[in-house]
Design a protein around this motif. Structure first.
Motif, PDB file in Angstrom:
ATOM      1  N   ARG A  13      33.631  39.944  54.048  1.00 54.43           N
ATOM      2  CA  ARG A  13      32.209  39.852  53.217  1.00 54.43           C
ATOM      3  C   ARG A  13      31.473  41.070  53.976  1.00 54.43           C
ATOM      4  O   ARG A  13      30.969  42.030  53.403  1.00 54.43           O
ATOM      5  CB  ARG A  13      31.684  38.748  53.439  1.00 54.43           C
ATOM      6  N   LEU A  14      31.295  40.861  55.503  1.00 59.72           N
ATOM      7  CA  LEU A  14      30.426  41.941  56.079  1.00 59.72           C
ATOM      8  C   LEU A  14      31.068  43.113  56.310  1.00 59.72           C
ATOM      9  O   LEU A  14      30.235  44.156  56.545  1.00 59.72           O
ATOM     10  CB  LEU A  14      29.795  41.124  56.972  1.00 59.72           C
ATOM     11  N   GLU A  41      43.090  44.095  52.256  1.00 57.22           N
ATOM     12  CA  GLU A  41      41.739  44.768  53.067  1.00 57.22           C
ATOM     13  C   GLU A  41      42.237  46.251  53.533  1.00 57.22           C
ATOM     14  O   GLU A  41      41.465  46.978  53.492  1.00 57.22           O
ATOM     15  CB  GLU A  41      41.102  43.938  54.212  1.00 57.22           C
ATOM     16  N   TYR A 291      21.360  46.571  58.235  1.00 59.93           N
ATOM     17  CA  TYR A 291      22.840  46.778  58.316  1.00 59.93           C
ATOM     18  C   TYR A 291      23.009  48.177  58.968  1.00 59.93           C
ATOM     19  O   TYR A 291      23.686  48.947  59.587  1.00 59.93           O
ATOM     20  CB  TYR A 291      23.762  46.313  57.477  1.00 59.93           C
TER      21      TYR A 291
HETATM   22  N1  LIG Z   1      24.893  39.695  61.033  1.00 56.80           N
HETATM   23  C1  LIG Z   1      24.711  38.869  59.803  1.00 56.80           C
HETATM   24  O1  LIG Z   1      23.785  38.601  59.024  1.00 56.80           O
HETATM   25  C2  LIG Z   1      26.303  38.241  59.379  1.00 56.80           C
HETATM   26  C3  LIG Z   1      26.400  37.942  58.028  1.00 56.80           C
HETATM   27  C4  LIG Z   1      27.725  37.563  57.548  1.00 56.80           C
HETATM   28  C5  LIG Z   1      28.499  37.392  58.565  1.00 56.80           C
HETATM   29  N2  LIG Z   1      28.306  37.571  59.969  1.00 56.80           N
HETATM   30  C6  LIG Z   1      29.510  37.485  61.007  1.00 56.80           C
HETATM   31  O2  LIG Z   1      30.426  38.453  60.627  1.00 56.80           O
HETATM   32  C7  LIG Z   1      31.620  38.083  61.081  1.00 56.80           C
HETATM   33  C8  LIG Z   1      32.449  38.148  59.723  1.00 56.80           C
HETATM   34  O3  LIG Z   1      32.051  37.318  58.807  1.00 56.80           O
HETATM   35  P1  LIG Z   1      32.662  37.648  57.226  1.00 56.80           P
HETATM   36  O4  LIG Z   1      31.760  36.693  56.497  1.00 56.80           O
HETATM   37  O5  LIG Z   1      32.628  38.983  56.845  1.00 56.80           O
HETATM   38  O6  LIG Z   1      33.760  36.778  57.412  1.00 56.80           O
HETATM   39  P2  LIG Z   1      35.237  37.031  56.436  1.00 56.80           P
HETATM   40  O7  LIG Z   1      35.863  35.948  56.723  1.00 56.80           O
HETATM   41  O8  LIG Z   1      34.817  37.520  55.100  1.00 56.80           O
HETATM   42  O9  LIG Z   1      36.040  38.298  57.191  1.00 56.80           O
HETATM   43  C9  LIG Z   1      36.784  38.033  58.332  1.00 56.80           C
HETATM   44  C10 LIG Z   1      37.727  39.228  58.395  1.00 56.80           C
HETATM   45  O10 LIG Z   1      38.279  39.200  59.886  1.00 56.80           O
HETATM   46  C11 LIG Z   1      39.665  39.520  59.705  1.00 56.80           C
HETATM   47  N3  LIG Z   1      40.300  38.974  60.914  1.00 56.80           N
HETATM   48  C12 LIG Z   1      40.049  37.862  61.515  1.00 56.80           C
HETATM   49  N4  LIG Z   1      40.809  37.843  62.479  1.00 56.80           N
HETATM   50  C13 LIG Z   1      41.323  39.065  62.964  1.00 56.80           C
HETATM   51  C14 LIG Z   1      42.433  39.554  63.753  1.00 56.80           C
HETATM   52  N5  LIG Z   1      42.624  38.825  64.886  1.00 56.80           N
HETATM   53  N6  LIG Z   1      42.724  40.810  63.745  1.00 56.80           N
HETATM   54  C15 LIG Z   1      42.259  41.526  62.698  1.00 56.80           C
HETATM   55  N7  LIG Z   1      41.448  41.081  61.569  1.00 56.80           N
HETATM   56  C16 LIG Z   1      41.231  39.728  61.723  1.00 56.80           C
HETATM   57  C17 LIG Z   1      39.952  38.938  58.349  1.00 56.80           C
HETATM   58  O11 LIG Z   1      41.083  39.548  57.730  1.00 56.80           O
HETATM   59  C18 LIG Z   1      38.743  39.452  57.588  1.00 56.80           C
HETATM   60  O12 LIG Z   1      39.065  40.677  57.142  1.00 56.80           O
HETATM   61  C19 LIG Z   1      31.570  36.556  61.432  1.00 56.80           C
HETATM   62  O13 LIG Z   1      31.491  36.578  62.883  1.00 56.80           O
HETATM   63  C20 LIG Z   1      30.026  36.304  60.978  1.00 56.80           C
HETATM   64  O14 LIG Z   1      29.598  35.196  61.905  1.00 56.80           O
HETATM   65  C21 LIG Z   1      27.190  38.309  60.331  1.00 56.80           C
END
Ligand SMILES: NC(=O)c1ccc[n+]([C@@H]2O[C@H](COP(=O)([O-])OP(=O)(O)OC[C@H]3O[C@@H](n4cnc5c(N)ncnc54)[C@H](O)[C@@H]3O)[C@@H](O)[C@H]2O)c1
Length: 337
Positions: A13-14, A41, A291
């Protein structure tokens, strides 16, 4: 122009938002590599963003000499070891929040940052880079509201996303760890002090599934700070009108309110329903500019050898406060820090 060569890990997502900004919007950065455990991805990175080098294995990406800096946007429990490995491999590091999922992990990340003071480290508390929050901080520092003594923060996710939140409820760590971390960071930043005590409670009126999962759909926490100031955070999952993020800072000589109405834009719709102000739909829309601005700051810091305003210690402190809040909510007792 010197460009920072960036490798991103995590394109969910992010991750896609950060990757798009680095690849297309930041002129002194180049997205040279991408890593994910999800092949689709990596395909996205190649076809949509033109990234040539893609990796299923994070440590392999760290061996790539065409990567000067790593942007970590993986699942939260991966952040700390990935921070440590990247710094030890000689890369600058930007990591999404939270720093870690427990305090021990955060200390591990702190030690890695301390071992590599020549490398830039930044944590993704992007609200500090949102123009309105940055403006509020500037006004507070210039004395515009006297001495700030209370921060009231609201963060309610759109009801439209509630099904996902329910599915995630058993493993999210609870509503405060999941939702309050940005507000906790902002309170510390605005008040210039650390939390010494927290009371918290929760309630569930609409979706019993939250209770069944050991969570709540709404949380309310009250904080005391070392300088005597106070804080209040209200988080929730059930805003029927959109994404409600609002912050109020009250001082001895005035008040600042940020998005007192969480409006989508300046347009007003006058029709049979009255005068309607549409609400912002979610965090990607509300914080799109933040961002981008935070990533521009990271790139600039890495290229010029600076450290940004958000440190690894801010990550540890907010995590500690998040755990203390969760304990107060679970036990019904005040928790001292
Ligand atoms: N700053 C903000 O406002 C905000 C908003 C949303 C999410 N976040 C943070 O961002 C992070 C990601 O959130 P998201 O919603 O995008 O999650 P998501 O589940 O959509 O994406 C996570 C990604 O990590 C990858 N991944 C996981 N383990 C891995 C590894 N060992 N090696 C390589 N890739 C790996 C997955 O394949 C996926 O692409 C989280 O820690 C969340 O807390 C922050």
């Amino acid at each position: 122009m010197e460009k920072l060569k960036v490798g991103i890990v995590g394109l969910g997502r992010l991750g896609k938002i950060h990757a798009g900004n680095i690849a297309n919007k930041i002129r002194n950065a180049e997205l040279t590599a991408a890593c994910s455990i999800v092949p689709a991805e990596l395909e996205y990175a190649k076809t949509e963003l033109g990234v040539e080098k893609v990796y299923l294995d994070y440590r392999e990406m760290l061996r790539d000499p065409d990567v000067d800096a790593v942007v970590i946007v993986t699942t939260s429990r991966e952040h700390c070891w990935q921070i440590e490995a990247a710094l030890d491999a000689g890369k600058h590091v930007f990591s999404e929040k939270p720093l870690g999922v427990d305090v021990e992990q955060c200390h591990m990340a702190e030690a890695a940052v301390e071992r590599h003071p020549e490398k830039t480290f930044m944590l993704g508390f992007m609200r500090r880079y949102d123009r309105s929050y940055a403006y509020a901080k500037q006004k507070i520092d210039s004395g515009a509201i006297g001495t700030p003594y209370l921060v009231k923060a609201t963060g309610i996710d759109p009801e439209a996303l509630v099904e996902g939140a329910i599915r995630f409820a058993k493993t999210s760590g609870g509503i405060f760890l999941d939702m309050a971390i940005h507000d906790i960071d902002l309170m510390r930043w605005f008040l210039g002090a650390e939390v010494t005590e927290v009371y918290a409670m929760g309630a569930t009126f609409k979706h019993p599934a939250f209770r069944e999962a050991g969570d709540d759909e709404t949380g309310l926490a009250v904080y005391r700070f070392a300088n005597g100031a106070m804080g209040m955070v209200h988080v929730g999952r059930t805003a029927p009108y959109g994404y409600h993020v609002e912050t109020e800072i009250v001082g001895t000589e005035g008040t600042i309110r940020i998005s007192a109405v969480p409006e989508k834009n300046l347009a007003r719709l006058y029709n049979g329903a009255g005068v309607v102000t549409e609400c912002v739909e979610g965090f990607p829309e509300r914080f799109a500019e933040a961002y981008l601005l935070e990533m521009e700051e990271f790139v600039d810091c890495a290229l010029t050898g600076r450290q940004p305003g958000v440190s690894v210690y801010d990550g540890t402190e907010s995590t500690k406060i998040g755990y203390a809040t969760t304990e107060a909510w679970k036990t019904g007792k005040a928790v001292k820090l």
